[in-house]
Design a protein around this motif. Structure first.
Motif, mmCIF file in Angstrom:
data_model
loop_
_atom_site.group_PDB
_atom_site.id
_atom_site.type_symbol
_atom_site.label_atom_id
_atom_site.label_comp_id
_atom_site.label_asym_id
_atom_site.label_seq_id
_atom_site.Cartn_x
_atom_site.Cartn_y
_atom_site.Cartn_z
ATOM 1 N N PRO A 172 -3.212 -59.936 93.346
ATOM 2 C CA PRO A 172 -3.230 -58.855 94.334
ATOM 3 C C PRO A 172 -4.662 -58.385 94.547
ATOM 4 O O PRO A 172 -5.496 -58.465 93.630
ATOM 5 C CB PRO A 172 -2.376 -57.769 93.683
ATOM 6 C CG PRO A 172 -2.535 -58.011 92.211
ATOM 7 C CD PRO A 172 -2.648 -59.496 92.053
ATOM 8 N N ALA A 173 -4.947 -57.895 95.715
ATOM 9 C CA ALA A 173 -6.294 -57.387 96.003
ATOM 10 C C ALA A 173 -6.407 -55.938 95.543
ATOM 11 O O ALA A 173 -5.572 -55.101 95.886
ATOM 12 C CB ALA A 173 -6.594 -57.491 97.490
ATOM 13 N N TYR A 174 -7.451 -55.662 94.756
ATOM 14 C CA TYR A 174 -7.771 -54.306 94.338
ATOM 15 C C TYR A 174 -9.185 -53.966 94.781
ATOM 16 O O TYR A 174 -10.059 -54.836 94.819
ATOM 17 C CB TYR A 174 -7.702 -54.173 92.813
ATOM 18 C CG TYR A 174 -6.318 -54.024 92.236
ATOM 19 C CD1 TYR A 174 -5.708 -52.775 92.175
ATOM 20 C CD2 TYR A 174 -5.629 -55.128 91.754
ATOM 21 C CE1 TYR A 174 -4.441 -52.637 91.640
ATOM 22 C CE2 TYR A 174 -4.357 -54.999 91.211
ATOM 23 C CZ TYR A 174 -3.764 -53.749 91.164
ATOM 24 O OH TYR A 174 -2.515 -53.609 90.635
ATOM 25 N N ARG A 217 -3.506 -45.903 95.551
ATOM 26 C CA ARG A 217 -4.291 -45.636 94.338
ATOM 27 C C ARG A 217 -3.367 -45.720 93.133
ATOM 28 O O ARG A 217 -2.431 -44.947 93.003
ATOM 29 C CB ARG A 217 -4.949 -44.257 94.442
ATOM 30 C CG ARG A 217 -5.778 -43.870 93.235
ATOM 31 C CD ARG A 217 -6.805 -42.805 93.591
ATOM 32 N NE ARG A 217 -6.235 -41.629 94.182
ATOM 33 C CZ ARG A 217 -6.010 -40.477 93.536
ATOM 34 N NH1 ARG A 217 -6.315 -40.376 92.266
ATOM 35 N NH2 ARG A 217 -5.499 -39.441 94.157
ATOM 36 N N GLU A 218 -3.626 -46.669 92.240
ATOM 37 C CA GLU A 218 -2.759 -46.886 91.081
ATOM 38 C C GLU A 218 -3.311 -46.263 89.802
ATOM 39 O O GLU A 218 -2.549 -45.813 88.955
ATOM 40 C CB GLU A 218 -2.542 -48.386 90.859
ATOM 41 C CG GLU A 218 -1.641 -49.032 91.903
ATOM 42 C CD GLU A 218 -1.191 -50.421 91.520
ATOM 43 O OE1 GLU A 218 -0.284 -50.940 92.191
ATOM 44 O OE2 GLU A 218 -1.734 -50.993 90.550
ATOM 45 N N VAL A 219 -4.612 -46.278 89.642
ATOM 46 C CA VAL A 219 -5.206 -45.793 88.398
ATOM 47 C C VAL A 219 -6.436 -44.945 88.723
ATOM 48 O O VAL A 219 -7.232 -45.305 89.584
ATOM 49 C CB VAL A 219 -5.638 -46.957 87.486
ATOM 50 C CG1 VAL A 219 -6.381 -46.439 86.255
ATOM 51 C CG2 VAL A 219 -4.422 -47.764 87.051
ATOM 52 N N THR A 220 -6.550 -43.824 88.044
ATOM 53 C CA THR A 220 -7.748 -42.995 88.142
ATOM 54 C C THR A 220 -8.287 -42.770 86.731
ATOM 55 O O THR A 220 -7.532 -42.484 85.806
ATOM 56 C CB THR A 220 -7.448 -41.648 88.813
ATOM 57 O OG1 THR A 220 -7.243 -41.851 90.215
ATOM 58 C CG2 THR A 220 -8.620 -40.675 88.643
ATOM 59 N N ALA A 221 -9.571 -42.912 86.594
ATOM 60 C CA ALA A 221 -10.244 -42.655 85.319
ATOM 61 C C ALA A 221 -11.570 -41.968 85.620
ATOM 62 O O ALA A 221 -11.914 -41.741 86.782
ATOM 63 C CB ALA A 221 -10.459 -43.954 84.548
ATOM 64 N N HIS A 261 -8.706 -47.380 91.263
ATOM 65 C CA HIS A 261 -8.362 -48.729 91.703
ATOM 66 C C HIS A 261 -7.268 -48.623 92.758
ATOM 67 O O HIS A 261 -6.170 -48.121 92.475
ATOM 68 C CB HIS A 261 -7.896 -49.587 90.527
ATOM 69 C CG HIS A 261 -9.026 -50.061 89.669
ATOM 70 N ND1 HIS A 261 -9.287 -49.547 88.422
ATOM 71 C CD2 HIS A 261 -9.993 -50.995 89.895
ATOM 72 C CE1 HIS A 261 -10.349 -50.147 87.915
ATOM 73 N NE2 HIS A 261 -10.794 -51.017 88.779
ATOM 74 N N TYR A 262 -7.593 -49.078 93.956
ATOM 75 C CA TYR A 262 -6.649 -49.112 95.067
ATOM 76 C C TYR A 262 -6.087 -50.519 95.208
ATOM 77 O O TYR A 262 -6.846 -51.496 95.232
ATOM 78 C CB TYR A 262 -7.336 -48.717 96.372
ATOM 79 C CG TYR A 262 -7.532 -47.236 96.553
ATOM 80 C CD1 TYR A 262 -6.553 -46.464 97.180
ATOM 81 C CD2 TYR A 262 -8.682 -46.597 96.107
ATOM 82 C CE1 TYR A 262 -6.724 -45.092 97.360
ATOM 83 C CE2 TYR A 262 -8.864 -45.233 96.281
ATOM 84 C CZ TYR A 262 -7.880 -44.497 96.909
ATOM 85 O OH TYR A 262 -8.052 -43.143 97.076
ATOM 86 N N ARG A 263 -4.776 -50.617 95.325
ATOM 87 C CA ARG A 263 -4.118 -51.902 95.534
ATOM 88 C C ARG A 263 -3.757 -52.066 97.002
ATOM 89 O O ARG A 263 -3.345 -51.114 97.662
ATOM 90 C CB ARG A 263 -2.855 -52.001 94.676
ATOM 91 C CG ARG A 263 -2.108 -53.322 94.860
ATOM 92 C CD ARG A 263 -0.947 -53.455 93.914
ATOM 93 N NE ARG A 263 -0.181 -54.671 94.216
ATOM 94 C CZ ARG A 263 0.376 -55.441 93.300
ATOM 95 N NH1 ARG A 263 0.250 -55.129 92.025
ATOM 96 N NH2 ARG A 263 1.051 -56.507 93.639
#
Length: 347
Positions: free
Chosen positions: A153-155, A180-184, A338-340
């Motif tokens: 998949p493209a991130y 947006r799947e993950v935020t850090a 990270h956006y998928r």
């Protein structure tokens, strides 16, 4: 808020201010003139059809009906950190990228396409720093094709919350259906205080802590280190990513005979920066100072190699790690996400 000479609140922003950092006040219930106010500060990422979108430093976007505004103005960029090493978002992004290299990469203008057979999003996402050399839609199409050719998949990895970060790009991705799947957060601080830390973590029972636990440093991750690493079934590709970086060190606190290590950690030294990752402690040995012991040993080695500043990445919901790193003098510099690609595009 902006106040006129007559003492009234005024809205002094327009659609022409998209891309600027703004502060606005709005009525929580636009239909009630004496209702409660809500203030929002962030980058104005769009103003279309009477609706504003403001992206906060956390990366969260707030939609605001223009009719609910009672005040608004352009404000200066987010202030620089008042303590710790001075650093720009772009410098830190490139340092972090060099510490976690993909197995395969390709340039798209100033963007870097990165792949490592799916081992971590960081090594399997496009790093969009600068100009891709194409209009955005064409660039995103090229990104999706590149990852699809590799069965991935493209991130896209983006950042918010500091001067020069990518709130506008985040807004554009969201308008195109990217999720947006993950935020850090990326935290930074002075390195020397980490090397001086030797006491157990706050709340630990000193009497129950191992006496002067030994830390073994090595240039590669052996089987013992990997047995404690949270990502199980590490492949050859993963080993290449873990071993990548200008000067990589792995720390191990041995466990009991025949058991996995009590604690591990990883550090990459790159010029003045030392990046810490994979600091993990056996649940049975937590809150006994082992995390700080591992980081101190790695910090001392990084100081020997000429580093003076520390950085690390921590997810927003990892309260324990954030508390530890705060006690060690580190603090958030910016958030990254990270956006998928849209699901229909990857199916």
């Amino acid at each position: 808020m902006e106040i006129s000479a007559a003492g009234r609140l005024e809205v002094r922003i327009t659609a022409a201010d998209v891309g600027k950092r703004v502060s606005v006040r709005r009525l929580t219930d636009p239909g009630v003139t004496e209702g409660k106010f809500t203030d929002t500060v962030g980058v104005l990422t769009s103003w279309d059809d009477g609706v504003l979108v403001i992206t906060r430093k956390s990366g969260d976007s707030v939609r605001i009906d223009a009719s609910s505004l009672v005040a608004g103005k352009v404000v200066p960029p987010a202030p620089a950190r008042r303590r710790g090493p001075a650093a720009s978002f772009e410098e830190l992004s490139r340092i972090a990228a060099r510490a976690w290299r993909p197995v395969e990469s390709e340039r798209l203008g100033d963007w870097e396409l990165r792949a490592a057979s799916g081992f971590t999003r960081r090594a399997n996402s496009v790093l969009p720093l600068g100009d891709p050399g194409l209009p955005l839609d064409a660039a995103l199409d090229a990104v999706r094709r590149w990852y699809a050719e590799r069965g991935l998949p493209a991130y896209a990895q983006t950042a918010t919350g500091a001067e020069g970060t990518q709130e506008l790009l985040c807004g554009e991705l969201e308008r195109r259906g990217w999720v947006r799947e993950v935020t850090a957060e990326l935290w930074i601080g002075a390195l020397a205080p980490l090397a001086d830390v030797a006491a157990p973590d706050a709340g630990a029972s000193v009497s129950s802590a191992p006496s002067a636990p030994s830390v073994v440093l090595a240039r590669s991750a052996d089987e013992a280190w990997l047995s404690r690493y949270q990502r199980k079934g590490v492949s050859e590709v993963a080993l290449k990513v873990l071993g990548s970086g200008p000067s990589v060190w792995f720390a191990t606190v041995p466990g009991a005979s025949g058991e996995a290590p009590a604690a591990i950690g990883r550090c990459v030294v790159d010029g003045r920066w030392a990046g810490f990752a994979a600091v993990e402690v056996d649940p049975a040995w937590r809150r006994r100072g082992l995390a700080t012991t591992v980081m101190a040993a790695l910090a001392r080695r990084a100081l020997d190699e000429g580093a003076s500043a520390a950085w690390l990445q921590v997810e927003a919901d990892n309260a324990g790690a954030r508390a530890l790193y705060g006690r060690l003098g580190l603090g958030a510099h910016h958030a990254y996400h990270h956006y998928r690609e849209p699901r229909e595009a990857s199916s």
